[in-house]
Motif scaffolding. Structure first.
Motif, PDB file in Angstrom:
ATOM      1  N   THR A 147     -25.954 124.351  -9.729  1.00  0.00           N
ATOM      2  CA  THR A 147     -26.015 123.126 -10.539  1.00  0.00           C
ATOM      3  C   THR A 147     -26.931 123.236 -11.751  1.00  0.00           C
ATOM      4  N   GLY A 148     -27.811 124.232 -11.783  1.00  0.00           N
ATOM      5  CA  GLY A 148     -28.778 124.355 -12.866  1.00  0.00           C
ATOM      6  C   GLY A 148     -29.935 123.396 -12.753  1.00  0.00           C
ATOM      7  N   ALA A 149     -30.078 122.725 -11.592  1.00  0.00           N
ATOM      8  CA  ALA A 149     -31.136 121.741 -11.389  1.00  0.00           C
ATOM      9  C   ALA A 149     -32.332 122.374 -10.679  1.00  0.00           C
ATOM     10  N   MET A 150     -33.521 121.812 -10.958  1.00  0.00           N
ATOM     11  CA  MET A 150     -34.710 122.177 -10.203  1.00  0.00           C
ATOM     12  C   MET A 150     -34.812 121.259  -8.985  1.00  0.00           C
ATOM     13  N   LEU A 151     -35.078 121.855  -7.832  1.00  0.00           N
ATOM     14  CA  LEU A 151     -35.164 121.115  -6.582  1.00  0.00           C
ATOM     15  C   LEU A 151     -36.490 121.416  -5.901  1.00  0.00           C
ATOM     16  N   THR A 152     -36.923 120.488  -5.059  1.00  0.00           N
ATOM     17  CA  THR A 152     -38.121 120.689  -4.241  1.00  0.00           C
ATOM     18  C   THR A 152     -37.745 120.462  -2.784  1.00  0.00           C
ATOM     19  N   LEU A 153     -38.075 121.417  -1.943  1.00  0.00           N
ATOM     20  CA  LEU A 153     -37.741 121.333  -0.527  1.00  0.00           C
ATOM     21  C   LEU A 153     -39.028 121.243   0.281  1.00  0.00           C
ATOM     22  N   ASP A 154     -39.180 120.166   1.057  1.00  0.00           N
ATOM     23  CA  ASP A 154     -40.344 120.015   1.913  1.00  0.00           C
ATOM     24  C   ASP A 154     -40.295 121.033   3.053  1.00  0.00           C
ATOM     25  N   ALA A 155     -41.468 121.371   3.567  1.00  0.00           N
ATOM     26  CA  ALA A 155     -41.557 122.380   4.621  1.00  0.00           C
ATOM     27  C   ALA A 155     -40.710 122.024   5.841  1.00  0.00           C
ATOM     28  N   ALA A 156     -40.615 120.736   6.139  1.00  0.00           N
ATOM     29  CA  ALA A 156     -39.853 120.304   7.311  1.00  0.00           C
ATOM     30  C   ALA A 156     -38.387 120.696   7.225  1.00  0.00           C
ATOM     31  N   HIS A 157     -37.899 120.939   6.001  1.00  0.00           N
ATOM     32  CA  HIS A 157     -36.499 121.298   5.813  1.00  0.00           C
ATOM     33  C   HIS A 157     -36.321 122.773   5.459  1.00  0.00           C
ATOM     34  N   CYS A 158     -37.402 123.540   5.565  1.00  0.00           N
ATOM     35  CA  CYS A 158     -37.325 124.962   5.218  1.00  0.00           C
ATOM     36  C   CYS A 158     -36.859 125.831   6.384  1.00  0.00           C
ATOM     37  N   GLY A 159     -36.767 125.245   7.567  1.00  0.00           N
ATOM     38  CA  GLY A 159     -36.288 126.001   8.717  1.00  0.00           C
ATOM     39  C   GLY A 159     -37.195 127.150   9.102  1.00  0.00           C
ATOM     40  N   PHE A 160     -38.517 126.966   8.957  1.00  0.00           N
ATOM     41  CA  PHE A 160     -39.444 128.042   9.268  1.00  0.00           C
ATOM     42  C   PHE A 160     -39.427 128.374  10.764  1.00  0.00           C
ATOM     43  N   GLY A 161     -39.315 129.670  11.043  1.00  0.00           N
ATOM     44  CA  GLY A 161     -39.424 130.194  12.396  1.00  0.00           C
ATOM     45  C   GLY A 161     -40.021 131.574  12.299  1.00  0.00           C
ATOM     46  N   TYR A 162     -40.007 132.313  13.379  1.00  0.00           N
ATOM     47  CA  TYR A 162     -40.572 133.653  13.358  1.00  0.00           C
ATOM     48  C   TYR A 162     -39.748 134.546  12.426  1.00  0.00           C
ATOM     49  N   ARG A 163     -40.320 134.874  11.272  1.00  0.00           N
ATOM     50  CA  ARG A 163     -39.679 135.662  10.211  1.00  0.00           C
ATOM     51  C   ARG A 163     -38.345 135.044   9.800  1.00  0.00           C
ATOM     52  N   GLU A 164     -38.294 133.723   9.823  1.00  0.00           N
ATOM     53  CA  GLU A 164     -37.055 133.018   9.518  1.00  0.00           C
ATOM     54  C   GLU A 164     -37.307 131.858   8.567  1.00  0.00           C
ATOM     55  N   SER A 165     -36.270 131.523   7.814  1.00  0.00           N
ATOM     56  CA  SER A 165     -36.292 130.337   6.963  1.00  0.00           C
ATOM     57  C   SER A 165     -34.872 130.050   6.509  1.00  0.00           C
ATOM     58  N   VAL A 166     -34.687 128.875   5.954  1.00  0.00           N
ATOM     59  CA  VAL A 166     -33.377 128.497   5.425  1.00  0.00           C
ATOM     60  C   VAL A 166     -32.984 129.358   4.231  1.00  0.00           C
ATOM     61  N   PHE A 167     -33.975 129.980   3.603  1.00  0.00           N
ATOM     62  CA  PHE A 167     -33.711 130.808   2.426  1.00  0.00           C
ATOM     63  C   PHE A 167     -33.025 132.128   2.786  1.00  0.00           C
TER      64      PHE A 167
END
Length: 335
Positions: A147-167
């Motif tokens: 989309t060409g937009a800048m976004l901000t993702l809170d930590a709660a939605h980053c899917g952090f786990g052991y060596r894991e993330s939504v990224f």
């Protein structure tokens, strides 16, 4: 500012020192740079090459590599106890740790001397000595390629786990991280219960921020090879997380096996210990080997290709599975 390179040798841009080439590499500073780069459409193949510390090239890259170079660090807010710090993606992670320690800010000191950039930290959710980046990251700023937009993702939605993330999953290939914001603290919050940290800290006079940082740095330097001397990507394998029944079975046979509690009643095992007990610590084959002081680390002994490293890694995985019935997954991003 954009700097662009074509048919560039990547040997000095990956810590394994593998000599592959990229069709195109672009260094960028700002979201405006990214908008300009993607203005004519999304390339068929592209990815972010940050510090090159957690990647293994197995062939030439026939696409566009994006490298962040902006290195600003600043305080967003400070209420006297909680301090929000923003670091741009091109900041060296260890520089950010030192910056925080100098200012008496607690939270990431156990993550000292981890190579790589701040923008890569949330992707892998880097961790060491009982701490993870996700423990302190509050939000992630990113550019949406679609989309060409800048976004901000809170930590709660980053899917952090052991060596894991939504990224690494649903957002992979869709966003470019441009900055991270961390929540740090002025009140001491030492975490010393992992490995040799407490002993090393006490030897330095107690649990100050500076002592913890110096202790962690000393431990890492003693165990881990310098990529500038011996090509490597740090821990090549993840520590496996197993069910309680599997852990109990292994502990009955190997009562000295290191193990740590994990979420949902599971148990995290030490992959380095498993590799060591499989008889592979210090083992070498051709131009690749297991490091003699840290079995989690595979090393390029000189001139190895990415293919040689992967073939050797598969043999390590097979040996551990044959010995313990445990699968160990790779932590390194393989291209």
């Amino acid at each position: 500012m954009i700097r662009e390179f074509h048919h560039i040798d990547l040997r000095d841009r990956n810590s394994f020192g593998v000599a592959q080439r990229a069709e195109r590499l672009v260094e960028f500073e700002t979201p405006a740079d990214l908008r300009e780069l993607f203005a004519d459409g999304i390339p068929e193949r592209w990815t972010v090459l940050s510090g090159g510390n957690n990647i293994l090239f197995t062939r030439d890259y026939d696409g566009m590599l994006l490298t962040p170079v902006a290195r600003g660090i600043g305080i967003v807010s400070d209420d006297g106890e909680r301090v929000r710090v923003r670091a741009e993606a091109g900041v060296e992670w260890d520089d950010l740790v030192e910056w925080s320690v100098e200012r008496g800010l607690w939270g990431i000191e156990n993550l000292s001397l981890i190579p790589g950039k701040a923008g890569a930290a949330p992707v892998q959710n880097i961790g060491a000595y009982g701490c993870e980046a996700g423990d302190s990251i509050e939000r992630v700023e990113m550019y949406c390629v679609e989309t060409g937009a800048m976004l901000t993702l809170d930590a709660a939605h980053c899917g952090f786990g052991y060596r894991e993330s939504v990224f690494k999953h649903s957002l992979k290939g869709r966003v470019v991280i441009t900055a991270v914001e961390l929540l740090l603290h002025r009140t001491p919050r030492p975490k010393l219960g992992y490995g040799d940290v407490e002993r090393e800290v006490e030897a330095r006079g107690g649990a100050t921020l500076r002592n913890i940082r110096e202790a962690v740095c000393a431990i890492r330097r003693a165990k881990l090879p310098d990529p500038g001397v011996l090509g490597n990507a740090g821990s090549f394998f993840k520590n496996p997380v197993v069910g309680a029944d599997t852990a109990a079975r292994l502990l009955a046979e190997f009562p000295d096996m290191p193990h740590y509690p994990a979420p949902e009643g599971r148990v995290k095992l030490a992959a380095g210990w498993l590799i060591d007990r499989a008889g592979l610590k210090g083992h070498r084959e051709g131009r690749v080997g297991v490091h003699e002081r840290q079995a989690l680390v595979l090393v390029n002994l000189g001139g190895a290709t990415g293919g040689e490293v992967i073939a050797f890694a598969r043999k390590v995985q097979e040996a551990v599975h044959a010995r313990f019935g445990i699968a160990i997954d790779t932590e390194v991003n393989i291209l």
